[in-house]
Motif scaffolding. Structure first.
Motif, PDB file in Angstrom:
ATOM      1  N   VAL A 146       0.843  -1.202   0.000  1.00 23.88           N
ATOM      2  CA  VAL A 146       0.000   0.000   0.000  1.00 23.88           C
ATOM      3  C   VAL A 146       0.873   1.245   0.000  1.00 23.88           C
ATOM      4  O   VAL A 146       0.639   2.204  -0.751  1.00 23.88           O
ATOM      5  CB  VAL A 146      -0.947   0.008   1.224  1.00 23.88           C
ATOM      6  N   VAL A 180       0.907   4.369  -2.715  1.00 20.67           N
ATOM      7  CA  VAL A 180       0.627   5.741  -2.279  1.00 20.67           C
ATOM      8  C   VAL A 180       1.774   6.652  -2.649  1.00 20.67           C
ATOM      9  O   VAL A 180       1.580   7.752  -3.196  1.00 20.67           O
ATOM     10  CB  VAL A 180       0.369   5.784  -0.759  1.00 20.67           C
ATOM     11  N   SER A 218      -6.560   6.734   6.462  1.00 24.29           N
ATOM     12  CA  SER A 218      -6.983   5.330   6.431  1.00 24.29           C
ATOM     13  C   SER A 218      -8.498   5.220   6.473  1.00 24.29           C
ATOM     14  O   SER A 218      -9.212   6.203   6.633  1.00 24.29           O
ATOM     15  CB  SER A 218      -6.365   4.581   7.618  1.00 24.29           C
ATOM     16  N   ALA A 239      -6.163   5.179   2.043  1.00 24.38           N
ATOM     17  CA  ALA A 239      -5.336   3.980   1.890  1.00 24.38           C
ATOM     18  C   ALA A 239      -5.750   2.936   2.916  1.00 24.38           C
ATOM     19  O   ALA A 239      -5.848   3.243   4.108  1.00 24.38           O
ATOM     20  CB  ALA A 239      -3.863   4.344   2.075  1.00 24.38           C
ATOM     21  N   VAL A 244      -6.516   3.604  -2.392  1.00 21.19           N
ATOM     22  CA  VAL A 244      -5.350   2.751  -2.634  1.00 21.19           C
ATOM     23  C   VAL A 244      -5.414   1.532  -1.721  1.00 21.19           C
ATOM     24  O   VAL A 244      -5.663   1.650  -0.524  1.00 21.19           O
ATOM     25  CB  VAL A 244      -4.037   3.525  -2.389  1.00 21.19           C
ATOM     26  N   ALA A 250      -4.128   1.545  -7.252  1.00 17.39           N
ATOM     27  CA  ALA A 250      -4.749   2.832  -6.943  1.00 17.39           C
ATOM     28  C   ALA A 250      -5.945   3.053  -7.856  1.00 17.39           C
ATOM     29  O   ALA A 250      -5.869   2.841  -9.072  1.00 17.39           O
ATOM     30  CB  ALA A 250      -3.739   3.960  -7.113  1.00 17.39           C
TER      31      ALA A 250
END
Length: 496
Positions: A266, A270, A378, A422, A456, A461
């Motif tokens: 991840v 990002v 998040s 994300a 993401v 993504a």
């Protein structure tokens, strides 16, 4: 401790003026004194205020300065034992406590020891890194109100001793300060020792504590030589403090979280979306840690809002320079710091870090003035329309709104900005998808679908901004775990 009884100096000017931005009404920074402040220079590209405007702000500040105007005389700054200091509290009071690494452990321990005498006193706060001693059954006489729920508070909440306040971080400053619904009767602060001028730095926890303390009827300081004297707009003068206790103890620490292969994947996806010269905002947890690690090859980044241990390495390796910022070039604007002694030592008298209140750092208008601002946050779940919850599992509140909405909104107005949600594609050890057809019944929407930009996962993504419902669903399904894609496709076809 020598130097604590110095003669009273003029109070610090922290006046504010009202402006507007979209649907948000807020206060921006006014005049700041020269004392220790690293953000009053003329290196911004923005025009500086004229002397006439400056004088007007100064006159306003004399009326609305950062202390309780109903108490024009200096406060006592009396040195007391922890027990005597807490004895100044009364049953039923609302008492604000700094979050995370700024927690004044000694004062909180004494509040718990006097719980029966302080029946129905309510502790106000956010992220807590300890074991919530005030929420234990043996201290049931105490209550709590929080803008950041934790599963460790569930038992006390069932007993009616905890109330969750659904408020975004930018508004915490007004709701938990004088004039707000949760205006505290007392603010506990955790500070470095006063300097020769009598100024105490609030160190690692400035965001909410500083504006609340500047207007609270009662202010009690835990003064600790291990608290780093940070720089910026982070000061209380001794004349704004009623009582202080002398404590020499380690700060509560937030160690770097464990990062696994999913988090690293991840983080790499990002980092690929972050341009050189960006101003980056990240939170705490495994994915933010992985993102910071993955940014190691970037150039001239800035960090905004929060610092953790991983930030120190990025500064030391020249990745974070803040050289591309138009606002406060060369400086990071930070409200809180969460880490270990490595971070605390880095912050000590570091003029590259401008500690500020959350009314500045979380202000969407301030964020919008930072070109290439990238917010990285998040989520617990995101549905196929782009709705994000970062705070609840169905109807069960497990976290808080935090600053996600503030930064997503600001990023949407930043020139070249982006907001990124994300998350791992699965939860519960891979048994459920975190990309779902619709959010569970009762789930709170932290970021609405009309502000969704990038999502993401470890599988890639997905760009959502500007896309229609079908395109969004297809993009999100493409980054979901392969095991759940067919099920999500069926749900999307049914919905359409």
């Amino acid at each position: 401790m020598t130097g604590y009884g110095l003669s009273t100096q003029n109070r610090k000017n922290s006046g504010r003026s009202s402006v507007s931005f979209g649907l948000v009404r807020h206060r921006t920074r006014g005049e700041e004194p020269a004392r220790g402040c690293c953000c009053g220079g003329g290196d911004d590209e923005e025009a500086q205020p004229t002397s006439r405007t400056s004088s007007a702000r100064t006159r306003r500040a004399r009326v609305t300065a950062g202390y309780d105007t109903s108490r024009p005389m200096p406060r006592d700054f009396a040195r007391l034992s922890p027990r005597a200091a807490v004895e100044r509290l009364r049953p039923g009071m609302k008492v604000l406590v700094p979050p995370a690494c700024g927690e004044p452990v000694t004062l909180l321990t004494e509040v718990c020891a006097q719980a029966e005498r302080l029946r129905d006193l309510t502790l106000l706060g956010g992220i807590h890194l300890g074991d919530f001693p005030h929420a234990r059954p043996e201290h049931a006489a105490l209550g709590a109100a929080t803008w950041h729920m934790s599963p460790r508070l569930e038992d006390a909440r069932r007993r009616g001793r905890v109330e969750f306040v659904p408020v975004r971080y930018f508004d915490v400053v007004t709701e938990f300060a004088r004039g707000g619904h949760w205006a505290p009767d007392c603010v506990l602060v955790h500070t470095a020792p006063p300097d020769a001028g009598g100024y105490l730095s609030l160190g690692v926890a400035v965001g909410v504590s500083l504006p609340a303390a500047r207007t609270a009827p009662l202010v009690i300081a835990q003064v600790n030589p291990r608290m780093p004297r940070t720089r910026g707009n982070c000061w209380l003068h001794r004349s704004q403090v009623d009582a202080w206790v002398d404590v020499d103890e380690p700060l509560v620490e937030y160690p770097p979280p464990t990062v696994g292969e999913v988090e690293r994947a991840v983080g790499r996806h990002v980092a690929a979306l972050v341009p050189d010269g960006a101003a980056v905002q990240v939170g705490v947890g495994g994915i933010p840690q992985a993102v910071l690690e993955a940014l190691d090859g970037h150039r001239d980044l800035a960090l905004h809002s929060l610092l953790v241990d991983a930030a120190v390495g990025l500064v030391e390796r020249g990745v974070v320079t803040c050289a591309a910022k138009r606002l406060h070039r060369g400086r990071m604007d930070v409200a809180e710091a969460m880490g270990t002694r490595r971070l605390f030592d880095f912050l000590r008298d570091n003029d590259r870090v401008n500690m500020e209140s959350s009314e500045f750092v979380h202000d969407p208008e301030i964020v919008a003035r930072l070109d290439r601002f990238v917010s990285i946050n998040s989520a617990l779940e995101i549905d196929l329309t782009g709705q994000v919850t970062a705070e609840s599992l169905g109807g069960r509140q497990v976290a808080g709104i935090g600053g996600q909405f503030d930064f997503v909104l600001g990023a949407s107005r930043s020139r070249g900005g982006a907001s990124i949600i994300a998350l791992p594609s699965t939860g519960r050890d891979g048994s459920v998808s975190r990309i779902v057809p619709r959010l569970a019944a009762g789930a709170a929407v932290t970021t609405p679908r009309f502000l969704a930009d990038w999502v993401v996962t470890e599988h890639g993504a997905a760009k959502l901004k500007g896309r229609g419902e079908r395109e969004r669903a297809a993009a999100l399904i493409a980054v979901a775990h392969p095991r759940f894609r067919e099920e999500l496709e069926r749900a999307a076809a049914t919905a359409c």
